[in-house]
Write a protein that holds these residues in place. Structure first.
Motif, PDB file in Angstrom:
ATOM      1  N   ARG A 176       0.920  -1.521   0.208  1.00  0.00           N
ATOM      2  CA  ARG A 176      -0.158   0.008  -0.168  1.00  0.00           C
ATOM      3  C   ARG A 176       0.859   1.651  -0.026  1.00  0.00           C
ATOM      4  N   LEU A 177       2.218   0.816   1.206  1.00  0.00           N
ATOM      5  CA  LEU A 177       2.474   2.233   0.625  1.00  0.00           C
ATOM      6  C   LEU A 177       3.858   2.767  -0.208  1.00  0.00           C
ATOM      7  N   ILE A 178       4.057   1.649  -1.429  1.00  0.00           N
ATOM      8  CA  ILE A 178       5.123   1.534  -2.586  1.00  0.00           C
ATOM      9  C   ILE A 178       3.575   2.400  -3.695  1.00  0.00           C
ATOM     10  N   ARG A 179       2.417   1.569  -3.244  1.00  0.00           N
ATOM     11  CA  ARG A 179       1.343   2.344  -3.971  1.00  0.00           C
ATOM     12  C   ARG A 179       1.297   4.367  -4.312  1.00  0.00           C
ATOM     13  N   ALA A 180       1.103   4.346  -2.885  1.00  0.00           N
ATOM     14  CA  ALA A 180       0.748   5.745  -2.488  1.00  0.00           C
ATOM     15  C   ALA A 180       2.420   6.205  -3.016  1.00  0.00           C
ATOM     16  N   CYS A 181       3.055   5.455  -3.222  1.00  0.00           N
ATOM     17  CA  CYS A 181       4.823   6.653  -3.840  1.00  0.00           C
ATOM     18  C   CYS A 181       4.350   6.126  -4.979  1.00  0.00           C
ATOM     19  N   GLU A 182       3.672   5.175  -5.899  1.00  0.00           N
ATOM     20  CA  GLU A 182       3.921   5.631  -7.011  1.00  0.00           C
ATOM     21  C   GLU A 182       2.507   6.385  -8.285  1.00  0.00           C
ATOM     22  N   ASN A 183       1.416   6.755  -6.871  1.00  0.00           N
ATOM     23  CA  ASN A 183       0.495   8.015  -7.079  1.00  0.00           C
ATOM     24  C   ASN A 183       1.374   9.025  -7.736  1.00  0.00           C
ATOM     25  N   PRO A 184       1.201   9.403  -9.050  1.00  0.00           N
ATOM     26  CA  PRO A 184       1.622  10.671  -9.265  1.00  0.00           C
ATOM     27  C   PRO A 184       0.870  11.979  -9.164  1.00  0.00           C
ATOM     28  N   HIS A 185       0.231  12.212  -7.698  1.00  0.00           N
ATOM     29  CA  HIS A 185      -0.400  13.397  -7.129  1.00  0.00           C
ATOM     30  C   HIS A 185       0.421  13.132  -5.701  1.00  0.00           C
ATOM     31  N   VAL A 186       1.005  12.505  -4.950  1.00  0.00           N
ATOM     32  CA  VAL A 186       1.853  11.782  -4.202  1.00  0.00           C
ATOM     33  C   VAL A 186       2.696  12.780  -4.078  1.00  0.00           C
ATOM     34  N   ASN A 187       2.434  13.680  -3.459  1.00  0.00           N
ATOM     35  CA  ASN A 187       4.149  14.901  -3.399  1.00  0.00           C
ATOM     36  C   ASN A 187       4.979  14.118  -2.069  1.00  0.00           C
ATOM     37  N   ILE A 188       3.874  14.071  -1.090  1.00  0.00           N
ATOM     38  CA  ILE A 188       5.310  12.836   0.733  1.00  0.00           C
ATOM     39  C   ILE A 188       4.613  12.332   1.134  1.00  0.00           C
ATOM     40  N   ILE A 189       5.031  11.343   1.615  1.00  0.00           N
ATOM     41  CA  ILE A 189       4.770  10.183   2.315  1.00  0.00           C
ATOM     42  C   ILE A 189       4.386  10.464   4.035  1.00  0.00           C
ATOM     43  N   GLY A 190       2.746  10.956   4.658  1.00  0.00           N
ATOM     44  CA  GLY A 190       3.409  11.306   6.235  1.00  0.00           C
ATOM     45  C   GLY A 190       3.425  10.455   7.069  1.00  0.00           C
ATOM     46  N   HIS A 191       3.755  11.112   8.079  1.00  0.00           N
ATOM     47  CA  HIS A 191       3.890  10.222   9.424  1.00  0.00           C
ATOM     48  C   HIS A 191       4.073   8.583   8.706  1.00  0.00           C
ATOM     49  N   LEU A 192       4.925   7.977   7.941  1.00  0.00           N
ATOM     50  CA  LEU A 192       4.962   6.580   8.040  1.00  0.00           C
ATOM     51  C   LEU A 192       4.890   5.335   7.869  1.00  0.00           C
ATOM     52  N   THR A 193       6.122   5.381   9.776  1.00  0.00           N
ATOM     53  CA  THR A 193       5.423   4.300  10.322  1.00  0.00           C
ATOM     54  C   THR A 193       4.097   4.172  10.649  1.00  0.00           C
ATOM     55  N   THR A 194       3.305   5.891  11.156  1.00  0.00           N
ATOM     56  CA  THR A 194       1.879   5.548  12.299  1.00  0.00           C
ATOM     57  C   THR A 194       1.909   5.451  13.601  1.00  0.00           C
ATOM     58  N   LYS A 215       6.256   8.324 -12.799  1.00  0.00           N
ATOM     59  CA  LYS A 215       6.284   7.891 -11.329  1.00  0.00           C
ATOM     60  C   LYS A 215       4.689   6.803 -11.930  1.00  0.00           C
ATOM     61  N   GLY A 216       4.020   6.304 -13.036  1.00  0.00           N
ATOM     62  CA  GLY A 216       3.199   5.465 -13.347  1.00  0.00           C
ATOM     63  C   GLY A 216       2.225   6.277 -13.809  1.00  0.00           C
ATOM     64  N   SER A 217       0.926   5.524 -13.855  1.00  0.00           N
ATOM     65  CA  SER A 217       0.134   6.116 -14.780  1.00  0.00           C
ATOM     66  C   SER A 217      -1.004   6.645 -13.787  1.00  0.00           C
ATOM     67  N   GLU A 218      -1.443   7.478 -13.983  1.00  0.00           N
ATOM     68  CA  GLU A 218      -2.911   8.561 -13.910  1.00  0.00           C
ATOM     69  C   GLU A 218      -4.035   7.307 -12.839  1.00  0.00           C
TER      70      GLU A 218
END
Length: 594
Positions: free
Chosen positions: A460-478, A584-587
């Motif tokens: 799920r985290l890698i897929r979020a990174c691959e989202n072309p609109h996501v600039n920052i991953i927040g509080h990674l480990t929660t 970064k991947g497709s839209e």
């Protein structure tokens, strides 16, 4: 001494918990929780507010204001006392265990007679919990982990609390006649993410006036205690259980003592080893020629830390680096980094307003950011999948329009419209691509499904990174320090994905999170990741949080260039624009259909 705001907030939180335990109205309980958060984050001290001033705090209505006023007048809240009497002894104590809510605590008491965390540990270790209603397969394991976190948190203090106490003591003692220097040392000076106790150091020819002033502080007289008192060291314990040690040294030993009591132990051992090899002896009193006897020993250096380091052939080493993690070797080879500082930050890229779960208005948050002389700021209220925040497309678009109207009101500070997206179990996010196109910046964070498997969390985290609109991953480990451990994921794989996709990793500066920690920052940096040090502020007071995040970045050896919100706007804009967006991947990667 704790602010009245913090004392009242804790009582209101307790009241909300007890309402839930006794079957009270859930909406009313949430209202008290919201009021507690608003009071804790309010800039003005409650002690100086009249009834009207209380009611002006967001979320504080008539009932809450009456209880606050009652506490100010009497030192108690009768309604809270009455609720406490309805709860079996020990049940609320168990609700402090991370992952164990009020209803489960009450079930444990009613079904198994458990009334203390110690009894809970025995029952979990014996496998007696998983057959109870509402308790699932990994119940024992999760509760045992929560009990471990509770024990750790009871022994450690978060940085915001520790700095408040330390700053108060240092400011008071610095005014005492004869005090030449005063500073905090120990793990606080090294910016460890939590501290076990506080080390305060003072320099004076006579220690008596400082010791007398120390034990007379409100921290001691208002519910604290003196543990031990002497001419060179006095130890006290505050009402909140934090031990503070004051040591007074002669002014000419100040540098050596500050170096010694700052630590770490491992760093000091390395320095002492270097001294021995050079025919010297290093202690808290100074650096001495080891060839001389005690009666005639020659002190070579002691007045300042710089002087002691220089006598050992080293440049001054910043306290956050003093952990024996390569800093000695780097210093010898002139490779010490120029560490990022709070003054390097040009903006904050993650903060919330009262549109969602913040307690300050958009204008109040922006005005405070402007007072910090930021060049840019991103407002990132929550997206709609965090249902409790009741976000809608219309609300978000209205906020965007308001930001456009406010452009220019705060000088040259650039106003960015962002959002904090929720990373779903499959790595998708709240809005479809066409709606996300309208944001200047998107932070994406996990807010649910913390117990998913390692493989699922990693995907799920890698897929979020691959989202072309996501600039920052927040509080990674929660994680929440002392309250919730981090998720289980292959973080090195996530770091590789961040580097590959050009996604920054947040250093969440909330002192309750400090996520990611310094060791993970170092690993991510080595993988080629960039970072954003953000407040995650929900009030104007919390906009001061970056100092704690910067401390973790310094412990990880980060330079300003590694932190995107130290960059000038044009460079940051290029990063956010994602020139390599197609790479970064497709839209559709990570975007969830509406």
């Amino acid at each position: 001494m704790a602010r009245l705001n913090d004392e009242v907030a804790a009582l209101l939180d307790e009241y909300a918990d007890l309402l839930t335990l006794t079957g009270g109205d859930a909406f009313r309980a949430r209202a008290y929780t919201k009021a507690a958060r608003a009071i804790a984050g309010h800039g003005a001290d409650l002690a100086g507010l009249d009834g009207k001033g209380l009611r002006e705090i967001p979320g504080v209505g008539k009932s809450v204001a009456e209880k606050v006023d009652e506490f100010r007048r009497t030192g108690a809240i009768q309604a809270l006392t009455a609720l406490r009497a309805q709860i079996p002894p020990g049940v609320r104590e168990m609700t402090a265990v991370p992952g164990l809510g009020p209803r489960k605590a009450l079930t444990l008491h009613r079904e198994l007679g458990i009334s203390t965390p110690a009894e809970l540990r025995k029952a979990a270790e014996a496998g007696r919990l998983h057959d109870l209603p509402g308790f699932g397969g990994r119940t024992e394991q999760n509760i045992l982990h929560g009990l471990d976190l509770l024990q750790q948190s009871s022994e450690r203090t978060t940085l915001d609390v520790a700095f408040d106490v330390a700053d108060e003591i240092v400011a008071a003692l610095a005014k005492v006649r004869g005090c030449r220097d005063c500073a905090y040392a120990g793990s606080l000076r090294r910016f460890r993410e939590t501290v076990g106790d506080l080390d305060i150091l003072a320099a004076a020819e006579e220690s008596g006036p400082l010791m007398d002033a120390f034990v007379a502080l409100p921290l001691v007289t208002d519910g604290g205690e003196v543990i031990v008192s002497g001419p060179t060291k006095t130890s006290i314990r505050t009402a909140r259980g934090l031990q503070v040690d004051l040591r007074v040294v002669p002014p000419d030993a100040w540098g050596a003592a500050l170096l010694y009591f700052t630590g770490s132990k491992a760093h000091n051992i390395r320095l002492r080893t270097m001294a021995v090899k050079a025919g010297l002896k290093l202690s808290e009193y100074g650096l001495f020629d080891a060839s001389t006897d005690a009666a005639t020993e020659e002190r070579i250096a002691s007045a300042t830390e710089d002087e002691v380091y220089a006598a050992l052939g080293l440049p001054w080493i910043p306290p956050p680096l003093r952990e024996d993690r390569g800093e000695i070797e780097a210093a010898l080879e002139d490779r010490l980094p120029t560490l990022v500082t709070v003054d390097d930050l040009r903006g904050d890229l993650h903060l919330h307003t009262d549109l969602t779960d913040g307690i300050a208005t958009l204008e109040e948050m922006l005005a405070t950011c402007h007072a910090r002389h930021y060049s840019y700021v991103a407002v990132t209220d929550h997206a709609p999948d965090l249902v409790m925040q009741r976000m809608t497309d219309e609300k978000m678009l209205a906020q965007r329009e308001r930001l456009r109207e406010l452009a220019g009101r705060y000088g040259r500070m650039r106003l960015l419209h962002g959002t904090e997206l929720n990373i779903g179990p499959d790595g998708g996010v709240d809005w479809p691509a066409e709606f996300l196109d309208g944001f200047d910046l998107c932070v994406a964070s996990i807010h649910s499904h913390f117990g998913a498997s390692r493989d699922a969390q990693t995907r799920r985290l890698i897929r979020a990174c691959e989202n072309p609109h996501v600039n920052i991953i927040g509080h990674l480990t929660t994680r929440r320090l002392g309250r919730r451990g981090g998720i289980d994921a292959d973080l090195d794989a996530v770091f590789a994905a961040c580097a590959r996709t050009g996604t920054a990793l947040e250093i969440n500066a909330s002192p309750q999170r400090l996520d990611v920690n310094d060791e993970l920052i170092r690993r991510a940096h080595q993988a080629g990741v960039h970072f954003s040090i953000d407040s995650d502020a929900h009030s104007t007071v919390q906009l001061d949080n970056p100092r704690y995040g910067v401390g973790q970045a310094q412990r990880a050896w980060l330079t300003p260039d590694a932190v995107i919100n130290t960059w000038p706007w044009q460079r940051l804009k290029r990063f956010l624009d994602k020139d390599a967006k197609n790479a970064k991947g497709s839209e559709k990667a990570g975007s969830k259909p509406k």
